[in-house]
Design a protein around this motif. Structure first.
Motif, mmCIF file in Angstrom:
data_model
loop_
_atom_site.group_PDB
_atom_site.id
_atom_site.type_symbol
_atom_site.label_atom_id
_atom_site.label_comp_id
_atom_site.label_asym_id
_atom_site.label_seq_id
_atom_site.Cartn_x
_atom_site.Cartn_y
_atom_site.Cartn_z
ATOM 1 N N ASP A 203 6.539 10.614 9.508
ATOM 2 C CA ASP A 203 5.833 10.381 10.462
ATOM 3 C C ASP A 203 4.283 10.330 10.398
ATOM 4 O O ASP A 203 3.558 9.537 11.007
ATOM 5 N N GLY A 204 3.800 10.980 9.372
ATOM 6 C CA GLY A 204 2.398 10.901 8.992
ATOM 7 C C GLY A 204 2.167 9.762 7.963
ATOM 8 O O GLY A 204 0.834 9.986 7.557
ATOM 9 N N GLN A 205 3.167 9.213 7.360
ATOM 10 C CA GLN A 205 2.817 8.277 6.182
ATOM 11 C C GLN A 205 1.731 7.076 6.395
ATOM 12 O O GLN A 205 1.546 6.625 7.586
ATOM 13 N N THR A 206 0.953 7.055 5.837
ATOM 14 C CA THR A 206 0.096 5.781 5.840
ATOM 15 C C THR A 206 0.011 5.143 4.057
ATOM 16 O O THR A 206 0.511 3.914 4.011
ATOM 17 N N ASN A 207 -0.319 6.007 3.303
ATOM 18 C CA ASN A 207 -0.214 5.814 1.914
ATOM 19 C C ASN A 207 -0.242 6.881 0.912
ATOM 20 O O ASN A 207 -1.129 7.637 1.058
ATOM 21 N N PRO A 208 1.016 7.107 0.340
ATOM 22 C CA PRO A 208 2.140 6.174 -0.047
ATOM 23 C C PRO A 208 2.727 5.968 1.330
ATOM 24 O O PRO A 208 2.835 6.853 2.409
ATOM 25 N N THR A 209 4.009 5.312 1.223
ATOM 26 C CA THR A 209 4.877 5.050 2.551
ATOM 27 C C THR A 209 6.250 5.606 1.828
ATOM 28 O O THR A 209 6.417 5.428 0.512
ATOM 29 N N LEU A 210 7.066 5.946 2.826
ATOM 30 C CA LEU A 210 8.581 6.474 2.192
ATOM 31 C C LEU A 210 9.679 5.753 3.060
ATOM 32 O O LEU A 210 9.114 5.507 4.267
ATOM 33 N N ALA A 211 10.433 5.194 2.287
ATOM 34 C CA ALA A 211 11.661 4.843 3.024
ATOM 35 C C ALA A 211 13.011 5.189 2.351
ATOM 36 O O ALA A 211 13.237 4.894 1.016
ATOM 37 N N PRO A 212 13.914 6.056 3.051
ATOM 38 C CA PRO A 212 15.023 6.504 2.605
ATOM 39 C C PRO A 212 16.193 5.227 2.775
ATOM 40 O O PRO A 212 16.214 4.465 3.625
ATOM 41 N N TYR A 213 17.027 5.328 1.774
ATOM 42 C CA TYR A 213 18.314 4.446 1.807
ATOM 43 C C TYR A 213 19.460 5.002 1.466
ATOM 44 O O TYR A 213 19.644 5.959 0.483
ATOM 45 N N ALA A 214 20.429 4.766 2.246
ATOM 46 C CA ALA A 214 21.910 5.530 1.987
ATOM 47 C C ALA A 214 22.490 4.636 0.920
ATOM 48 O O ALA A 214 22.793 3.276 1.102
ATOM 49 N N GLY A 215 23.094 5.074 0.041
ATOM 50 C CA GLY A 215 23.871 4.369 -1.012
ATOM 51 C C GLY A 215 25.434 4.917 -0.840
ATOM 52 O O GLY A 215 26.057 5.643 0.001
ATOM 53 N N SER A 216 26.104 4.559 -2.056
ATOM 54 C CA SER A 216 27.410 4.875 -2.106
ATOM 55 C C SER A 216 27.601 6.429 -2.551
ATOM 56 O O SER A 216 27.428 6.683 -3.826
ATOM 57 N N HIS A 217 27.686 7.282 -1.643
ATOM 58 C CA HIS A 217 27.907 8.879 -1.771
ATOM 59 C C HIS A 217 26.543 9.450 -1.995
ATOM 60 O O HIS A 217 26.682 10.714 -2.623
#
Length: 414
Positions: A203-217
């Protein structure tokens, strides 16, 4: 820079294959701050492809094409773009040598149409294909850049990560701030839970940014930092990694886009000089297959047995009939006995066993998805853990293998 991803192939329009390439490229672009506002899919038709190009040029300055680089007549991407731009194509000598070498080594005849896979934009750049034949290529004409990439995902992913992204990063950083990213990998936590635990950071990201990704298991987390140079970015990344691991470090197993839980387990076993064997029932050899997919797995993996039938558990592993009658094959006692017998037979430091109910039907009054994983380690008390997975038959088997790998990781890392 605004990018547009154009996937070429009638098979995509017919739903014969799923377009995973566009999603992968979009993630890679986002990681370095390149926006992709549009994606298109077009069949193997010259005029329709030209129509799509004209539309894309009006709204994007980086056009990335995937597919249509093969040796057959319907592979028209590179030729169509070259004709549209009035740009010549040329044979790349290294690419052609790579193709010829493949045919010589496999004892197959190379036909003339294979040569077209070695062409590139003469006034542009060629991208090597380490997993196939068709070269990628890049050319810039006036204010628009054009990139062509192969369609097979294993060829495309390697080319994007080893050829295209380093090139684009150099182009981006030549006229603005530096960008670097890092991928953290987690097992045993879902994407929604990970995002919830990291909510204050996200919520507070500016730099760096975070992006979660769901993979296989499993779940991965892409952290992207921008700064005046690489050192500046690395400092920002290092601090964010520390902050992330405070919240979800118990599920973290490694970093790297191409890393895997199996690879980390192999590295740990090798570094400790330990060996492993496996006895599998419901997983049917999947755990062993996963291990041997790792280069140099012979350094730590000695062998295993697929004891799918009860008679093999009894006659091959020496599990007593009394235990099987009283406890059943889907039991803690059976999992422990399988791992102990396996370790002794193969004379390894660790042995792992899998027994359970893959599904879809129940077995021994146990519901589908019930799994016991046994661990035997020299000089320590053997044990087994029970899990209940809620996937289909193959999903339960895959989950069991991942859980087994994580058990080994945690055990060896202690």
């Amino acid at each position: 820079m605004i990018a547009e991803i154009i996937s070429v192939g009638t098979e995509l329009l017919l739903g014969q294959i799923v377009n995973t390439n566009a999603a992968f490229i979009a993630r890679e672009l986002a990681a370095v701050g390149i926006n992709a506002y549009h994606q298109s899919v077009v069949g193997d038709n010259r005029q329709k492809l030209i129509d799509v190009i004209k539309i894309a040029e009006e709204r994007s300055d980086l056009l990335i094409f995937t597919g249509g680089l093969g040796p057959t007549q319907d592979d028209i991407t590179k030729e169509t773009i070259a004709s549209y731009l009035n740009e010549p194509l040329a044979l790349d000598s290294d690419g052609l040598a790579h193709i010829r070498n493949y045919f010589e080594k496999t004892g197959r005849e190379m036909t003339a149409n294979n040569e077209k896979q070695a062409v590139y934009f003469k006034n542009g750049l060629a991208f090597k294909n380490m997993n196939g034949h068709a070269l990628g290529s890049y050319i810039k004409k006036e204010e628009t850049a054009y990139v062509v990439l192969p369609g097979p995902p294993n060829e495309l992913k390697e080319m994007v990560q080893s050829e295209l992204m380093p090139f684009l990063l150099a182009e981006i950083n030549s006229d603005r701030h530096y960008i670097l990213s890092k991928t953290l990998r987690f097992y045993g936590i879902g994407e929604s839970t990970l995002a919830s635990r990291l909510a204050p950071l996200i919520d507070g990201q500016t730099n760096p940014t975070l992006a979660p990704y769901a993979g296989s298991h499993e779940v991965s987390l892409r952290i992207t930092a921008s700064g005046k140079d690489a050192d500046d970015c690395n400092q920002l990344l290092e601090q964010m990694v520390k902050d992330v691991l405070v919240s979800v470090g118990d599920y973290y197993y490694g970093e790297g886009e191409q890393n895997s839980l199996a690879n980390v387990v192999g590295q740990l076993l090798t570094s400790k000089g330990m060996t492993i064997s496996a006895a599998e029932s419901l997983t049917g050899g999947l755990f062993q297959s996963t291990l041997v997919s790792i280069p140099k797995s012979s350094q730590f993996f000695k062998g295993g047995m697929v004891a799918y039938d009860e008679a093999i558990k009894r006659n091959g592993l020496g599990i007593s009939q009394q235990l099987l009658d009283e406890q059943g094959t889907v039991s803690e006692a059976c999992a422990i006995a399988m791992s102990e017998a396996c370790r002794q037979f193969f004379q390894t430091d660790i042995a792992i066993s899998f027994t359970g109910v893959a599904g879809p039907d129940d077995l021994e009054n146990q519901p589908a998805g019930t799994v016991w994983i046994g661990i035997s380690q020299a000089g320590k008390e053997p044990f087994a853990k029970q899990y209940r997975f809620m996937k289909d038959r193959n999903g339960n088997r895959q989950h069991a293998v991942m859980q087994g790998l994580d058990l080994i990781r945690r055990l060896v890392a202690e």
